[in-house]
Design a protein around this motif. Sequence first.
Motif, PDB file in Angstrom:
ATOM      1  N   VAL A 210       0.776   1.100  -4.140  1.00 29.34           N
ATOM      2  CA  VAL A 210       1.017   0.429  -2.858  1.00 29.34           C
ATOM      3  C   VAL A 210      -0.319  -0.026  -2.279  1.00 29.34           C
ATOM      4  O   VAL A 210      -1.185   0.787  -1.953  1.00 29.34           O
ATOM      5  CB  VAL A 210       1.746   1.348  -1.870  1.00 29.34           C
ATOM      6  CG1 VAL A 210       1.867   0.671  -0.506  1.00 29.34           C
ATOM      7  CG2 VAL A 210       3.123   1.713  -2.412  1.00 29.34           C
ATOM      8  N   MET A 211      -0.469  -1.347  -2.185  1.00 23.84           N
ATOM      9  CA  MET A 211      -1.721  -1.907  -1.665  1.00 23.84           C
ATOM     10  C   MET A 211      -1.675  -2.087  -0.159  1.00 23.84           C
ATOM     11  O   MET A 211      -2.707  -2.050   0.502  1.00 23.84           O
ATOM     12  CB  MET A 211      -1.964  -3.278  -2.304  1.00 23.84           C
ATOM     13  CG  MET A 211      -2.142  -3.199  -3.809  1.00 23.84           C
ATOM     14  SD  MET A 211      -2.306  -4.852  -4.541  1.00 23.84           S
ATOM     15  CE  MET A 211      -0.591  -5.397  -4.449  1.00 23.84           C
ATOM     16  N   GLU A 212      -0.482  -2.346   0.360  1.00 30.09           N
ATOM     17  CA  GLU A 212      -0.393  -2.659   1.785  1.00 30.09           C
ATOM     18  C   GLU A 212       0.964  -2.258   2.347  1.00 30.09           C
ATOM     19  O   GLU A 212       1.986  -2.383   1.662  1.00 30.09           O
ATOM     20  CB  GLU A 212      -0.584  -4.162   2.031  1.00 30.09           C
ATOM     21  CG  GLU A 212      -0.816  -4.482   3.500  1.00 30.09           C
ATOM     22  CD  GLU A 212      -0.361  -5.871   3.877  1.00 30.09           C
ATOM     23  OE1 GLU A 212       0.526  -6.416   3.222  1.00 30.09           O
ATOM     24  OE2 GLU A 212      -0.914  -6.403   4.857  1.00 30.09           O
ATOM     25  N   VAL A 213       0.932  -1.787   3.571  1.00 31.08           N
ATOM     26  CA  VAL A 213       2.148  -1.455   4.306  1.00 31.08           C
ATOM     27  C   VAL A 213       2.125  -2.236   5.618  1.00 31.08           C
ATOM     28  O   VAL A 213       1.197  -2.089   6.415  1.00 31.08           O
ATOM     29  CB  VAL A 213       2.225   0.051   4.620  1.00 31.08           C
ATOM     30  CG1 VAL A 213       3.468   0.366   5.460  1.00 31.08           C
ATOM     31  CG2 VAL A 213       2.210   0.875   3.338  1.00 31.08           C
ATOM     32  N   ILE A 214       3.124  -3.081   5.817  1.00 36.16           N
ATOM     33  CA  ILE A 214       3.284  -3.762   7.097  1.00 36.16           C
ATOM     34  C   ILE A 214       4.454  -3.116   7.820  1.00 36.16           C
ATOM     35  O   ILE A 214       5.534  -2.976   7.243  1.00 36.16           O
ATOM     36  CB  ILE A 214       3.561  -5.270   6.902  1.00 36.16           C
ATOM     37  CG1 ILE A 214       2.338  -5.952   6.274  1.00 36.16           C
ATOM     38  CG2 ILE A 214       3.916  -5.936   8.235  1.00 36.16           C
ATOM     39  CD1 ILE A 214       2.552  -7.438   6.003  1.00 36.16           C
TER      40      ILE A 214
END
Lengths: 366, 366
Positions: free
Chosen positions: A167-171
């Motif tokens: 997981v590179m990014e969580v918005i």
Amino acid sequence: MPKSEGAAYAPSPMPRPVVEDGEFVFAAAHLDHGHINGMTEGLLGAGGTLKWVFDSDPAKVATFREKFPQVQVARSEDEIFEDDSVHLVAGAAVTSERAALGLRTIAAGKDYFTDKAPLTTFGQLAAVREATERTGRKYAVYYSERIHVEAAVLAGQFVERGAIGRVMEVIGLGPHRLGDPDTRPAWFFEKEKYGGILCDIGSHNFEQILYYTGAKDAEIVSASIANYAHPDFPELDDYGDAHVITDNGSTGFVRVDWFTPDGLRTWGDGRTILLGTEGYIELRKYTNIATDQGPGHLFLVNDDGEQHINATGTVGYPFFGELILDCLNRTETAMTQEHALKAAELSVRAQALARVLTPSDLANAL
Amino acid sequence: MPKSEGAAYAPSPMPRPVVEDGEFVFAAAHLDHGHINGMTEGLLGAGGTLKWVFDSDPAKVATFREKFPQVQVARSEDEIFEDDSVHLVAGAAVTSERAALGLRTIAAGKDYFTDKAPLTTFGQLAAVREATERTGRKYAVYYSERIHVEAAVLAGQFVERGAIGRVMEVIGLGPHRLGDPDTRPAWFFEKEKYGGILCDIGSHNFEQILYYTGAKDAEIVSASIANYAHPDFPELDDYGDAHVITDNGSTGFVRVDWFTPDGLRTWGDGRTILLGTEGYIELRKYTNIATDQGPGHLFLVNDDGEQHINATGTVGYPFFGELILDCLNRTETAMTQEHALKAAELSVRAQALARVLTPSDLANAL
């Protein structure tokens, strides 16, 4: 369910009660936020036994008793604290008073389970860290938008099983409906008490950033807050956002607001988007707008294709049973203390360093 | 279309050709990016007359001629520049060479229409600003993800008509498919040439933030870039994000990446989310995942309810006709020069100040 790798991505079994009646006794104290109902229901569903309720406002107690008629009304906090059968006190106090309640609970030798945000200042955070480290008592937090949302639970299971790689990014988008201000308590609009929007409803999202990226810590690299449209409530942040970089090199972005339009058929179009190296997951937690599909949507896109999974009834809410067992066995399966407080720390930090926007009237001159 | 206020939110009429054959003559020069086809089609659809093509690579010229057989092959740029009938040169050069081509075009007394990103350095920006101000010639930019996407055009019309009130925030998600690296030219992976991910595909989103918020300028308050998963291409940013605060007190967040999974049925699940004081708009530009509904989705949620509008065939692409008339009449209806270059400035600035993430292996230890 995914077609080609159904087994790999199958949800874990639905949780069952983890204790028999009377084996895990808890109380509800301070009912200032309606989340106390969800907290209580979660613990009851996992087998917990609700013994006491306390609030200084008899009306709140009466409302609570309508939902949970088995409960005894305590005359004071102390009546709960002095009851050796009570393992845990669940509280949804005014946000700025949650830490004090927790410290009293811990001093009484009991575990504590508080509504989010769990605290509002760095001073409270230090005191809670000191008390939990010194005593080993728990200061657990009801980050409901993950632990009490099946789509969010299922997303965690998919991530753990590698469905989208790293997981590179969580918005996290957390719009909320303000509703009629007259139905809100006064403290809801007082910043010292609710803590600011990034501290309050932002806390859900900071927790999710840490959780889904697997990070232990993070930096708030920028944040902003504003009161765009509520001049009658000058201390209300009606908008907040923050950009986060985690200690393992992922990122997060949080946006929270009080602008759910009247036309939305639920209180907020909460979204979580997890971008992984092998795919992505989008949660439409409470509604799939302009459809009649209800809540609980998980969209998984990876090399196997595009999949729309209704998470309702798939995984339940394992947090509550895990928390009960953590209390009984002194483990940290449901959520580590460090994680719960790190999310709180990020929330307070984001709020503290947020730039206050001063909107001009130039907008939308397309 | 909205039910209760259909007239207020009705799309503008579909654009028609604005000139007769031969009234607006243009050339295509430097075909390094496939966007040259969309640029050419847009101008042709608005009535433009394609006269010349030039590229030093005969294979690219041959491919272009298959699509546009009416075109004459120029032996040099100068053959185009020396043709007094040519009003505008459209170019999709290597990104770092776009400014030089534009300066040559302007020096030849013609308007220029370049693929985005329009430039890659502050030095190029200064030279372009100087040349456009001194000569009045145009350095127009093909920000295709807004001007050549009907859902994005329709969203602009809705915002202008007040469908969601004041736009407080614009989130732009621009995932792209990398595909087989062997099909990409070498310059695609060389940072000096493509400019970095925030400069390159980020530029679409900086333009949209300025456009939808109505801002004239903005500050990049944080940004990050990474190469998470492409060690064979060390100069490729496969991820980038940026947090923006505009000069009128709105915010924006941009996330761009090269991680579209193989299972997605199109090249990228581009989204734009406009949060307004009176509602919000979500664009699912190229697909509505896990449905068979194709591209072009606009979701409008405001006090009138939740609406799903298929933008295909509603508004067309008025940019191209407006650009042609701007060139003929020396107006700035399609897009002001300042706006086009401000978006470029933000793109270069975000890239320059982005923190380079160094991902650790700790991730996703849920």
